[in-house]
Design a protein around this motif. Structure first.
Motif, PDB file in Angstrom:
ATOM      1  N   ALA A  15       0.829  -1.206   0.000  1.00  0.00           N
ATOM      2  CA  ALA A  15       0.000   0.000   0.000  1.00  0.00           C
ATOM      3  C   ALA A  15       0.863   1.255   0.000  1.00  0.00           C
ATOM      4  O   ALA A  15       0.597   2.214  -0.733  1.00  0.00           O
ATOM      5  CB  ALA A  15      -0.929  -0.006   1.211  1.00  0.00           C
ATOM      6  N   MET A 192      -6.113   6.366   0.947  1.00  0.00           N
ATOM      7  CA  MET A 192      -5.436   5.093   1.211  1.00  0.00           C
ATOM      8  C   MET A 192      -4.206   5.319   2.078  1.00  0.00           C
ATOM      9  O   MET A 192      -3.953   4.569   3.028  1.00  0.00           O
ATOM     10  CB  MET A 192      -5.027   4.424  -0.100  1.00  0.00           C
ATOM     11  CG  MET A 192      -4.364   3.056   0.098  1.00  0.00           C
ATOM     12  SD  MET A 192      -3.811   2.321  -1.462  1.00  0.00           S
ATOM     13  CE  MET A 192      -2.340   3.304  -1.796  1.00  0.00           C
ATOM     14  N   VAL A 196      -3.684   3.768   5.820  1.00  0.00           N
ATOM     15  CA  VAL A 196      -2.522   2.915   6.080  1.00  0.00           C
ATOM     16  C   VAL A 196      -1.700   3.469   7.236  1.00  0.00           C
ATOM     17  O   VAL A 196      -1.313   2.731   8.159  1.00  0.00           O
ATOM     18  CB  VAL A 196      -1.647   2.769   4.812  1.00  0.00           C
ATOM     19  CG1 VAL A 196      -0.309   2.107   5.150  1.00  0.00           C
ATOM     20  CG2 VAL A 196      -2.376   1.946   3.764  1.00  0.00           C
TER      21      VAL A 196
END
Length: 209
Positions: A15, A192, A196
């Protein structure tokens, strides 16, 4: 050995590698301007710098862990706070990815490109701090030497980042066009990163290793 921790580390690394940052944007621009070979050599230079950061982390933090569990907890607490700070910085930032601003690469020899990648990585104190924040919470064994564990994590990080950066290199033209045209995807990448960073911070705070 706790394989679930290793799987979590791999997922987080993937990620982070896909999230737009200075390294992968630089690889993208080298590939666009000078070709895929330069993009791959840039990747090798950047990841060689990661090996140096891993070495410094492994021997420095391992020594602290041997000295005191309290010191190790302080390191993890610092790591969680720093990751939350990174999440906040991403939240404040624009979701725009300005490729034109990054387009400051010029044609250079492959050795120069490799050396530049190494120096960009090694001389960036933010990367050293990020490694210190990110790695300690993913130690996965109570019996394996901590230096060895850090090198295993570093190797996983380097291999994963290499695969992602290689994809970026070979798809550079399509990716650049897609990032310019897709506002929704840029917003997705921004959130994202936030998720994360917060996820790893929470994990660090509540992990028992």
């Amino acid at each position: 050995m706790n394989y679930e921790i290793l799987y979590s580390f791999i997922i987080a690394t993937i990620a982070l590698a896909f999230a737009p940052g200075p390294d992968n944007i630089y690889v993208l621009m080298q590939s666009l301007v000078n070709g895929q070979k330069h993009g791959l050599v840039t990747t090798l230079g950047l990841l060689s710098g990661c090996l140096i950061h891993t070495t410094l982390l492994a021997f420095g933090v391992s020594a602290l862990i041997k000295e005191s569990d309290t010191l190790f907890f302080i390191i993890k607490l610092f790591g969680a706070i720093y990751l939350l700070y990174l999440a906040y910085e991403v939240f404040k930032s624009s979701s725009e990815i300005n490729l034109e601003q990054q387009n400051k690469v010029s044609e250079q020899s492959l050795f120069t490109v490799f050396k530049q990648g190494v120096l960009m990585n090694v001389l960036n104190p933010k990367i050293a701090i990020f490694f210190l924040a990110f790695f300690p919470g993913f130690l996965f064994s109570n019996t394996l030497n901590t230096v060895v564990q850090f090198y295993i994590l570093g190797t996983i990080f380097i291999i994963t980042a290499f695969l992602v950066f290689t994809i970026i290199t070979f798809l550079s033209g399509s990716l650049a066009k897609f990032l310019k045209e897709s506002k929704h995807f840029r917003v997705f990448l921004k959130w994202m990163q936030i998720v994360v960073f917060i996820g790893i911070a929470v994990y660090l705070l509540f992990s028992n290793n």
